[in-house]
Motif scaffolding. Structure first.
Motif, PDB file in Angstrom:
ATOM      1  N   MET A 140       1.137 -21.721  -6.349  1.00 54.26           N
ATOM      2  CA  MET A 140       1.602 -20.410  -6.826  1.00 54.26           C
ATOM      3  C   MET A 140       2.056 -19.563  -5.629  1.00 54.26           C
ATOM      4  SD  MET A 140       1.865 -18.609  -9.670  1.00 54.26           S
ATOM      5  CE  MET A 140       0.743 -18.288 -10.991  1.00 54.26           C
ATOM      6  N   LYS A 141       3.268 -19.043  -5.705  1.00 58.78           N
ATOM      7  CA  LYS A 141       3.772 -18.180  -4.637  1.00 58.78           C
ATOM      8  C   LYS A 141       3.273 -16.754  -4.880  1.00 58.78           C
ATOM      9  CE  LYS A 141       7.786 -21.061  -3.801  1.00 58.78           C
ATOM     10  NZ  LYS A 141       9.203 -21.323  -4.072  1.00 58.78           N
ATOM     11  N   ILE A 142       2.724 -16.139  -3.837  1.00 55.11           N
ATOM     12  CA  ILE A 142       2.185 -14.785  -3.999  1.00 55.11           C
ATOM     13  C   ILE A 142       3.025 -13.803  -3.180  1.00 55.11           C
ATOM     14  CG2 ILE A 142       0.178 -13.295  -3.648  1.00 55.11           C
ATOM     15  CD1 ILE A 142      -1.521 -15.905  -3.958  1.00 55.11           C
ATOM     16  N   PHE A 143       3.590 -12.843  -3.891  1.00 55.28           N
ATOM     17  CA  PHE A 143       4.342 -11.760  -3.251  1.00 55.28           C
ATOM     18  C   PHE A 143       3.443 -10.527  -3.161  1.00 55.28           C
ATOM     19  CE2 PHE A 143       7.673 -14.444  -4.884  1.00 55.28           C
ATOM     20  CZ  PHE A 143       8.746 -14.286  -4.011  1.00 55.28           C
ATOM     21  N   ALA A 144       3.326  -9.973  -1.984  1.00 57.04           N
ATOM     22  CA  ALA A 144       2.603  -8.705  -1.818  1.00 57.04           C
ATOM     23  C   ALA A 144       3.484  -7.599  -2.404  1.00 57.04           C
ATOM     24  CB  ALA A 144       2.331  -8.461  -0.347  1.00 57.04           C
ATOM     25  N   HIS A 145       3.013  -7.024  -3.501  1.00 57.44           N
ATOM     26  CA  HIS A 145       3.819  -6.079  -4.274  1.00 57.44           C
ATOM     27  C   HIS A 145       3.778  -4.694  -3.622  1.00 57.44           C
ATOM     28  CE1 HIS A 145       4.326  -3.396  -7.940  1.00 57.44           C
ATOM     29  NE2 HIS A 145       5.447  -4.105  -7.901  1.00 57.44           N
ATOM     30  N   ARG A 146       4.920  -4.246  -3.127  1.00 62.11           N
ATOM     31  CA  ARG A 146       5.020  -3.003  -2.323  1.00 62.11           C
ATOM     32  C   ARG A 146       4.145  -3.132  -1.075  1.00 62.11           C
ATOM     33  NH1 ARG A 146       4.398   1.328  -7.415  1.00 62.11           N
ATOM     34  NH2 ARG A 146       5.480   0.012  -8.909  1.00 62.11           N
ATOM     35  N   GLY A 147       4.067  -4.352  -0.503  1.00 66.30           N
ATOM     36  CA  GLY A 147       3.107  -4.647   0.568  1.00 66.30           C
ATOM     37  C   GLY A 147       1.725  -4.830  -0.050  1.00 66.30           C
ATOM     38  N   VAL A 148       0.695  -4.701   0.787  1.00 62.26           N
ATOM     39  CA  VAL A 148      -0.667  -4.803   0.242  1.00 62.26           C
ATOM     40  C   VAL A 148      -1.009  -3.425  -0.330  1.00 62.26           C
ATOM     41  CG1 VAL A 148      -3.077  -5.395   0.690  1.00 62.26           C
ATOM     42  CG2 VAL A 148      -1.261  -6.604   1.905  1.00 62.26           C
ATOM     43  N   SER A 149      -0.380  -3.109  -1.460  1.00 60.33           N
ATOM     44  CA  SER A 149      -0.468  -1.735  -1.979  1.00 60.33           C
ATOM     45  C   SER A 149      -1.810  -1.446  -2.637  1.00 60.33           C
ATOM     46  CB  SER A 149       0.676  -1.478  -2.955  1.00 60.33           C
ATOM     47  OG  SER A 149       0.654  -2.434  -3.992  1.00 60.33           O
ATOM     48  N   GLY A 150      -2.625  -2.489  -2.840  1.00 60.19           N
ATOM     49  CA  GLY A 150      -3.969  -2.247  -3.375  1.00 60.19           C
ATOM     50  C   GLY A 150      -4.901  -1.633  -2.343  1.00 60.19           C
ATOM     51  N   HIS A 151      -4.575  -1.792  -1.069  1.00 57.86           N
ATOM     52  CA  HIS A 151      -5.471  -1.302  -0.006  1.00 57.86           C
ATOM     53  C   HIS A 151      -4.795  -0.330   0.953  1.00 57.86           C
ATOM     54  CE1 HIS A 151      -8.651  -4.005  -1.197  1.00 57.86           C
ATOM     55  NE2 HIS A 151      -7.877  -5.073  -1.052  1.00 57.86           N
ATOM     56  N   TYR A 152      -3.473  -0.257   0.946  1.00 50.90           N
ATOM     57  CA  TYR A 152      -2.724   0.603   1.877  1.00 50.90           C
ATOM     58  C   TYR A 152      -1.688   1.394   1.085  1.00 50.90           C
ATOM     59  CZ  TYR A 152      -4.817  -2.421   5.379  1.00 50.90           C
ATOM     60  OH  TYR A 152      -5.724  -3.099   6.147  1.00 50.90           O
ATOM     61  N   PRO A 153      -1.202   2.499   1.637  1.00 51.13           N
ATOM     62  CA  PRO A 153      -0.153   3.233   0.915  1.00 51.13           C
ATOM     63  C   PRO A 153       1.056   2.329   0.662  1.00 51.13           C
ATOM     64  CG  PRO A 153      -0.994   4.516   2.771  1.00 51.13           C
ATOM     65  CD  PRO A 153      -1.571   3.140   2.919  1.00 51.13           C
ATOM     66  N   GLU A 154       1.488   2.286  -0.594  1.00 46.51           N
ATOM     67  CA  GLU A 154       2.547   1.347  -0.994  1.00 46.51           C
ATOM     68  C   GLU A 154       3.832   1.551  -0.205  1.00 46.51           C
ATOM     69  OE1 GLU A 154       2.805   2.642  -5.169  1.00 46.51           O
ATOM     70  OE2 GLU A 154       4.842   3.322  -4.742  1.00 46.51           O
ATOM     71  N   ASN A 155       4.543   0.446  -0.002  1.00 45.53           N
ATOM     72  CA  ASN A 155       5.874   0.492   0.646  1.00 45.53           C
ATOM     73  C   ASN A 155       5.852   1.158   2.020  1.00 45.53           C
ATOM     74  OD1 ASN A 155       7.652  -0.875  -1.195  1.00 45.53           O
ATOM     75  ND2 ASN A 155       7.535   0.880  -2.583  1.00 45.53           N
ATOM     76  N   THR A 156       4.739   1.010   2.749  1.00 47.23           N
ATOM     77  CA  THR A 156       4.689   1.532   4.125  1.00 47.23           C
ATOM     78  C   THR A 156       4.550   0.363   5.108  1.00 47.23           C
ATOM     79  OG1 THR A 156       2.271   1.737   4.130  1.00 47.23           O
ATOM     80  CG2 THR A 156       3.560   3.668   3.374  1.00 47.23           C
ATOM     81  N   LEU A 157       4.776   0.657   6.383  1.00 50.83           N
ATOM     82  CA  LEU A 157       4.659  -0.397   7.394  1.00 50.83           C
ATOM     83  C   LEU A 157       3.229  -0.933   7.470  1.00 50.83           C
ATOM     84  CD1 LEU A 157       6.973   0.920  10.284  1.00 50.83           C
ATOM     85  CD2 LEU A 157       7.533  -0.697   8.458  1.00 50.83           C
ATOM     86  N   ALA A 158       2.234  -0.073   7.198  1.00 52.30           N
ATOM     87  CA  ALA A 158       0.839  -0.544   7.209  1.00 52.30           C
ATOM     88  C   ALA A 158       0.621  -1.577   6.099  1.00 52.30           C
ATOM     89  CB  ALA A 158      -0.118   0.638   7.028  1.00 52.30           C
ATOM     90  N   ALA A 159       1.178  -1.310   4.924  1.00 54.56           N
ATOM     91  CA  ALA A 159       1.025  -2.237   3.796  1.00 54.56           C
ATOM     92  C   ALA A 159       1.770  -3.542   4.067  1.00 54.56           C
ATOM     93  CB  ALA A 159       1.539  -1.586   2.519  1.00 54.56           C
ATOM     94  N   ILE A 160       2.881  -3.447   4.757  1.00 54.07           N
ATOM     95  CA  ILE A 160       3.677  -4.644   5.060  1.00 54.07           C
ATOM     96  C   ILE A 160       3.002  -5.459   6.168  1.00 54.07           C
ATOM     97  CG2 ILE A 160       5.899  -5.365   6.048  1.00 54.07           C
ATOM     98  CD1 ILE A 160       7.008  -2.860   4.378  1.00 54.07           C
ATOM     99  N   GLN A 161       2.469  -4.761   7.176  1.00 51.14           N
ATOM    100  CA  GLN A 161       1.737  -5.476   8.234  1.00 51.14           C
ATOM    101  C   GLN A 161       0.547  -6.224   7.636  1.00 51.14           C
ATOM    102  OE1 GLN A 161       2.449  -5.749  11.759  1.00 51.14           O
ATOM    103  NE2 GLN A 161       0.965  -7.371  11.343  1.00 51.14           N
ATOM    104  N   ALA A 162      -0.146  -5.587   6.716  1.00 47.29           N
ATOM    105  CA  ALA A 162      -1.308  -6.234   6.078  1.00 47.29           C
ATOM    106  C   ALA A 162      -0.882  -7.487   5.322  1.00 47.29           C
ATOM    107  CB  ALA A 162      -2.012  -5.250   5.149  1.00 47.29           C
ATOM    108  N   ALA A 163       0.280  -7.430   4.702  1.00 50.39           N
ATOM    109  CA  ALA A 163       0.779  -8.605   3.972  1.00 50.39           C
ATOM    110  C   ALA A 163       1.114  -9.743   4.938  1.00 50.39           C
ATOM    111  CB  ALA A 163       2.002  -8.227   3.142  1.00 50.39           C
ATOM    112  N   LEU A 164       1.676  -9.392   6.082  1.00 48.22           N
ATOM    113  CA  LEU A 164       1.939 -10.413   7.104  1.00 48.22           C
ATOM    114  C   LEU A 164       0.616 -11.012   7.581  1.00 48.22           C
ATOM    115  CD1 LEU A 164       4.664  -8.550   9.206  1.00 48.22           C
ATOM    116  CD2 LEU A 164       5.017 -10.616   7.822  1.00 48.22           C
ATOM    117  N   ASP A 165      -0.377 -10.146   7.805  1.00 52.05           N
ATOM    118  CA  ASP A 165      -1.670 -10.606   8.328  1.00 52.05           C
ATOM    119  C   ASP A 165      -2.373 -11.561   7.365  1.00 52.05           C
ATOM    120  OD1 ASP A 165      -1.221  -9.018  10.531  1.00 52.05           O
ATOM    121  OD2 ASP A 165      -2.549  -7.389   9.879  1.00 52.05           O
TER     122      ASP A 165
END
Ligand code: G3P
Ligand code: MG
Length: 228
Positions: A1-26
């Motif tokens: 199953m392919k998992i896309f981080a929706h708006r980044g890791v928006s469950g734990h970080y402000p959505e659509n921000t660099l912090a949420a995107i960095q968390a998704a990379l991590d």
């Protein structure tokens, strides 16, 4: 199953921000989904045209200059990023699904991706362009055939995935409330992958996997990796 981080890791970080995107990379998500609006000649990463929900600011995107928008607090001190900043940060490390929210985003997107290929080394094979605005997707595919298209739908059309075939799409992105076995079978017979939004609980994720869904958009991608 392919998992896309929706708006980044928006469950734990402000959505659509660099912090949420960095968390998704991590967390090693297969892909990251972001929402993009045109603003004052730039593409900015934000889901709502109205600024109130994520930035506690009155009015709409078009009421502000770009410089003002980029100073707003998008949560926990994070700023609204530009698409360019996101492309720089991701640096081809995972698939980036760019969901176009405005009707006026296509010329800016095509221009910026061409610049990003030259200046950032962006690999457009790692991009997936989606939108609920299907004529806009058709325009993008006709302008740059190498770009992969994700055909978004909130409904199950009468002729199932025919619209996605007409768009030359790679995938069809469906609402979890309506997705069913007929839609999935039709997609697969057409050679389309099926990605479902937004799936945040394990029971539903396992149900979709059993139905044959290929991927999900999830606000908690690290947790989702353990569900399967
Ligand atoms: O792209 C999948 C999903 O994000 C579409 O709906 O409203 O969350 O952008 P929305
Ligand atoms: Mg979206």
């Amino acid at each position: 199953m392919k998992i896309f981080a929706h708006r980044g890791v928006s469950g734990h970080y402000p959505e659509n921000t660099l912090a949420a995107i960095q968390a998704a990379l991590d967390c090693g998500a297969y892909g990251i989904e972001i929402d993009v609006f045109a603003a004052d000649g730039e593409l900015i990463v934000i889901h709502d045209r109205q600024l109130q929900r994520t930035t506690k600011t009155k009015g709409n995107i078009e009421d502000y200059k770009l410089s003002q928008l980029l100073q707003l607090d998008a949560g926990k001190g994070q700023r609204i990023p530009t698409l360019w900043q996101v492309l720089q940060l991701i640096n081809n490390r995972c698939v980036l699904n760019i969901e176009l929210k405005g009707h006026d985003t296509a010329p800016l997107l095509l221009h910026q991706l061409s610049q990003a290929q030259q200046q950032l080394g962006t690999d457009i094979a790692k991009l997936l362009i989606s939108s609920f605005h299907h004529p806009l997707l058709r325009h993008i595919k006709q302008s740059q055939a190498e770009l992969a298209i994700g055909a978004l739908t909130a409904c199950i059309p009468l002729d199932y995935c025919e619209f996605a075939t007409q768009l030359g799409a790679m995938s069809v992105h469906c609402d979890r409330a309506f997705i069913d076995d007929k839609m999935i079978l039709d997609a697969h017979q057409r050679g389309l992958e099926v990605f479902v939004y937004t799936v945040n609980d394990q029971r539903e994720a396992l149900r979709l996997k059993a139905l044959g869904v290929d991927g999900i958009f999830c606000n908690f991608p690290a947790e989702a990796a353990n569900w399967f």
